[in-house]
Structure formats: structure tokens, C-alpha cells
Write a protein that holds these residues in place. Structure first.
Motif, short mmCIF file in Angstrom:
data_model
loop_
_atom_site.label_atom_id
_atom_site.label_comp_id
_atom_site.label_asym_id
_atom_site.label_seq_id
_atom_site.Cartn_x
_atom_site.Cartn_y
_atom_site.Cartn_z
N TRP A 31 0.72 -1.16 -0.04
CA TRP A 31 0.14 0.11 0.09
C TRP A 31 0.92 1.31 -0.02
O TRP A 31 0.34 2.26 -0.37
CB TRP A 31 -0.96 0.07 1.11
CG TRP A 31 -2.14 -0.65 1.16
CD1 TRP A 31 -2.43 -2.03 1.71
CD2 TRP A 31 -3.12 -0.60 0.10
NE1 TRP A 31 -3.74 -2.40 1.14
CE2 TRP A 31 -4.11 -1.65 0.23
CE3 TRP A 31 -3.39 0.41 -0.74
CZ2 TRP A 31 -5.27 -1.72 -0.43
CZ3 TRP A 31 -4.77 0.27 -1.50
CH2 TRP A 31 -5.54 -0.58 -1.27
N LEU A 32 2.17 1.10 0.42
CA LEU A 32 2.84 2.50 0.46
C LEU A 32 3.60 2.60 -0.92
O LEU A 32 3.76 3.57 -1.46
CB LEU A 32 4.25 2.10 1.54
CG LEU A 32 5.18 3.18 1.56
CD1 LEU A 32 4.61 4.46 2.10
CD2 LEU A 32 6.33 2.77 2.46
N PHE B 276 10.94 -5.85 -4.84
CA PHE B 276 11.90 -6.51 -4.03
C PHE B 276 11.59 -6.48 -2.61
O PHE B 276 11.57 -7.59 -1.71
CB PHE B 276 13.31 -6.32 -4.22
CG PHE B 276 13.98 -6.59 -5.56
CD1 PHE B 276 13.86 -7.84 -5.92
CD2 PHE B 276 14.50 -5.68 -6.43
CE1 PHE B 276 14.19 -8.19 -7.39
CE2 PHE B 276 14.90 -6.00 -7.55
CZ PHE B 276 14.84 -7.32 -8.16
N ALA B 277 10.90 -5.57 -2.05
CA ALA B 277 10.72 -5.25 -0.68
C ALA B 277 9.34 -6.17 -0.38
O ALA B 277 9.26 -7.18 0.52
CB ALA B 277 10.39 -3.73 -0.28
N VAL B 278 8.29 -6.04 -1.40
CA VAL B 278 7.02 -6.69 -0.94
C VAL B 278 7.35 -8.12 -1.27
O VAL B 278 6.86 -9.20 -0.30
CB VAL B 278 5.78 -6.33 -1.96
CG1 VAL B 278 4.80 -7.15 -1.84
CG2 VAL B 278 5.79 -4.92 -1.67
N HIS B 279 7.88 -8.71 -2.23
CA HIS B 279 7.97 -10.10 -2.31
C HIS B 279 9.24 -10.67 -1.37
O HIS B 279 9.13 -11.99 -1.01
CB HIS B 279 8.66 -10.56 -3.92
CG HIS B 279 7.54 -10.18 -4.99
ND1 HIS B 279 7.19 -9.01 -5.19
CD2 HIS B 279 6.67 -10.92 -5.70
CE1 HIS B 279 6.17 -9.20 -6.09
NE2 HIS B 279 5.94 -10.47 -6.45
N GLY B 280 10.15 -9.74 -1.03
CA GLY B 280 10.90 -10.33 0.17
C GLY B 280 10.39 -10.52 1.21
O GLY B 280 10.65 -11.75 1.94
N PHE B 281 9.61 -9.61 1.82
CA PHE B 281 8.84 -9.90 3.06
C PHE B 281 7.79 -11.07 2.80
O PHE B 281 7.69 -11.68 3.92
CB PHE B 281 8.30 -8.61 3.48
CG PHE B 281 8.85 -7.74 4.48
CD1 PHE B 281 9.36 -8.04 5.59
CD2 PHE B 281 9.50 -6.32 3.68
CE1 PHE B 281 10.47 -7.19 6.25
CE2 PHE B 281 10.49 -5.91 4.32
CZ PHE B 281 10.74 -6.08 5.85
N ALA B 282 7.16 -11.20 1.54
CA ALA B 282 6.28 -12.29 1.54
C ALA B 282 7.05 -13.48 1.36
O ALA B 282 6.26 -14.70 1.94
CB ALA B 282 5.53 -12.18 0.18
N LEU B 283 8.07 -13.46 1.07
CA LEU B 283 8.73 -15.13 0.88
C LEU B 283 9.16 -15.23 2.45
O LEU B 283 8.96 -16.47 2.81
CB LEU B 283 9.84 -15.02 0.02
CG LEU B 283 9.57 -15.16 -1.32
CD1 LEU B 283 11.13 -14.78 -2.13
CD2 LEU B 283 9.36 -16.24 -1.69
N VAL B 284 9.68 -14.37 3.17
CA VAL B 284 10.15 -14.80 4.49
C VAL B 284 8.88 -14.96 5.48
O VAL B 284 8.79 -16.30 6.12
CB VAL B 284 10.82 -13.55 5.22
CG1 VAL B 284 10.96 -13.67 6.59
CG2 VAL B 284 12.12 -13.20 4.67
N ALA B 285 7.74 -14.39 5.19
CA ALA B 285 6.64 -14.74 5.70
C ALA B 285 5.97 -16.20 5.34
O ALA B 285 5.51 -16.98 6.30
CB ALA B 285 5.55 -13.67 5.61
N ASP B 286 6.22 -16.37 4.27
CA ASP B 286 5.68 -17.80 3.73
C ASP B 286 6.65 -19.03 4.25
O ASP B 286 6.09 -19.97 4.69
CB ASP B 286 5.57 -17.80 2.29
CG ASP B 286 4.81 -18.90 1.72
OD1 ASP B 286 3.92 -19.54 2.30
OD2 ASP B 286 5.43 -19.59 0.63
N GLY B 287 7.67 -18.66 4.32
CA GLY B 287 8.66 -19.58 4.96
C GLY B 287 8.25 -19.77 6.49
O GLY B 287 8.79 -20.68 6.90
N LEU B 288 8.11 -18.86 7.26
CA LEU B 288 7.80 -18.96 8.67
C LEU B 288 6.50 -19.36 9.25
O LEU B 288 6.17 -19.85 10.20
CB LEU B 288 8.04 -17.59 9.32
CG LEU B 288 9.50 -17.04 9.33
CD1 LEU B 288 9.46 -15.61 9.91
CD2 LEU B 288 10.39 -18.09 10.03
N ARG B 289 5.52 -19.35 8.22
CA ARG B 289 4.27 -19.82 8.46
C ARG B 289 3.84 -21.13 7.79
O ARG B 289 2.60 -21.30 7.66
CB ARG B 289 3.29 -18.66 8.21
CG ARG B 289 3.47 -17.47 9.09
CD ARG B 289 2.56 -16.42 8.63
NE ARG B 289 1.27 -16.79 9.29
CZ ARG B 289 0.06 -16.34 8.93
NH1 ARG B 289 0.22 -15.51 7.84
NH2 ARG B 289 -0.84 -16.66 9.44
#
Length: 141
Positions: free
Chosen positions: A65-66, A94-107
Motif C-alpha cells: 500500500w505504500l 523486491f521489498a514486498v516479495h522479499g517480506f512475503a517469502l520470509v512470511a511464507d517460510g515462517l508460517r
């Protein structure tokens, strides 16, 4: 050659032989008592939400959204600025997809906020591309 022994071997049926490969089969020690656990390809995925995964997923959502409005606003900056629309687009991607990859890996592959963030980011980028094409086709004058 003793064919009777061969026939007895063929005729035997072992009903327990292939049960471990069935979709719902599981050993008692691997069974999760949680009713929300789902078995996918031999692994139990629970609906337990990891706090770090949730933080990264919500961060990806907020960054989406930012970066979409920032990309729109970067069109109005002076031409010599370091923040041109393409650099903001790449940084946001890169920021949105990077955070999404980390979140997907942790959850355990269950990151709804991160997926929403990716969808919002790409819908905003596509809308921005369509609007810029329409604006470029308008007569100048």
C-alpha cells in the motif's frame, strides 16, 4: 520347478501392504491432536500462526500500500531526481516479495497477508501502466 509354491505366493493378499501410502493413513506417534491440522504430502500443516510470520506478512501488505502511491507520485518529481518511477517500482517489488517469502517460510506456506500484499502491489502496478498508456494516447494541447 515347483509351481504349487509359486501359485500360493501369487494368491496371497496382504491387506495391510499398501495402506501406508493412502492419503489419510498415519502412525499414532505422528498424529497431531489439533483438529485444524491438515495432512499435505505426508506433512501436517497446522493453522498455528507464527508471530514473526504474521509480522512479516503484515509488513509486506503495508509496503504494498505504500509503494503503489509512491510510484504514482514519483511521476511528478523533477527529471533529475534519484527516485524515478522505475527505481521505486523495483524497490517496492523486491521489498514486498522479499517480506512475503520470509512470511511464507515462517508460517508453513500459509501467509494470507503477504499474498494480499503481492496481489495489491501487482494490481496497482498494472492499473498504473494502463493509466499511463491512456494518458500518453491523449492529444497534447
Amino acid at each position: 520347478m515347483n509351481l504349487n509354491k509359486f501359485k500360493k505366493t501369487i494368491g496371497k493378499t496382504n491387506p495391510e501392504k499398501g495402506l501406508r501410502d493412502l492419503a489419510g493413513a498415519r502412525k499414532a506417534e505422528y498424529h497431531h491432536n489439533d483438529q485444524g491440522a491438515i495432512r499435505v504430502k505426508g506433512k501436517y500443516i497446522s493453522h498455528d500462526y507464527d508471530r514473526f510470520g504474521r509480522v512479516f506478512g503484515i509488513t509486506a501488505y503495508l509496503l504494498a500500500w505504500l509503494y503503489v502511491p509512491c510510484t504514482v507520485l514519483s511521476f511528478f518529481l523533477p527529471p533529475g531526481s534519484i527516485w524515478n518511477p522505475f527505481s521505486i517500482f523495483l524497490t517496492g517489488m523486491f521489498a514486498v516479495h522479499g517480506f512475503a517469502l520470509v512470511a511464507d517460510g515462517l508460517r508453513n506456506s500459509n501467509a494470507p497477508w503477504a499474498m494480499k500484499g503481492i496481489k495489491i502491489y501487482w494490481m496497482g502496478v498494472i492499473l498504473l501502466i494502463v493509466l499511463s498508456m491512456i494518458i500518453s494516447m491523449l492529444p497534447k494541447g
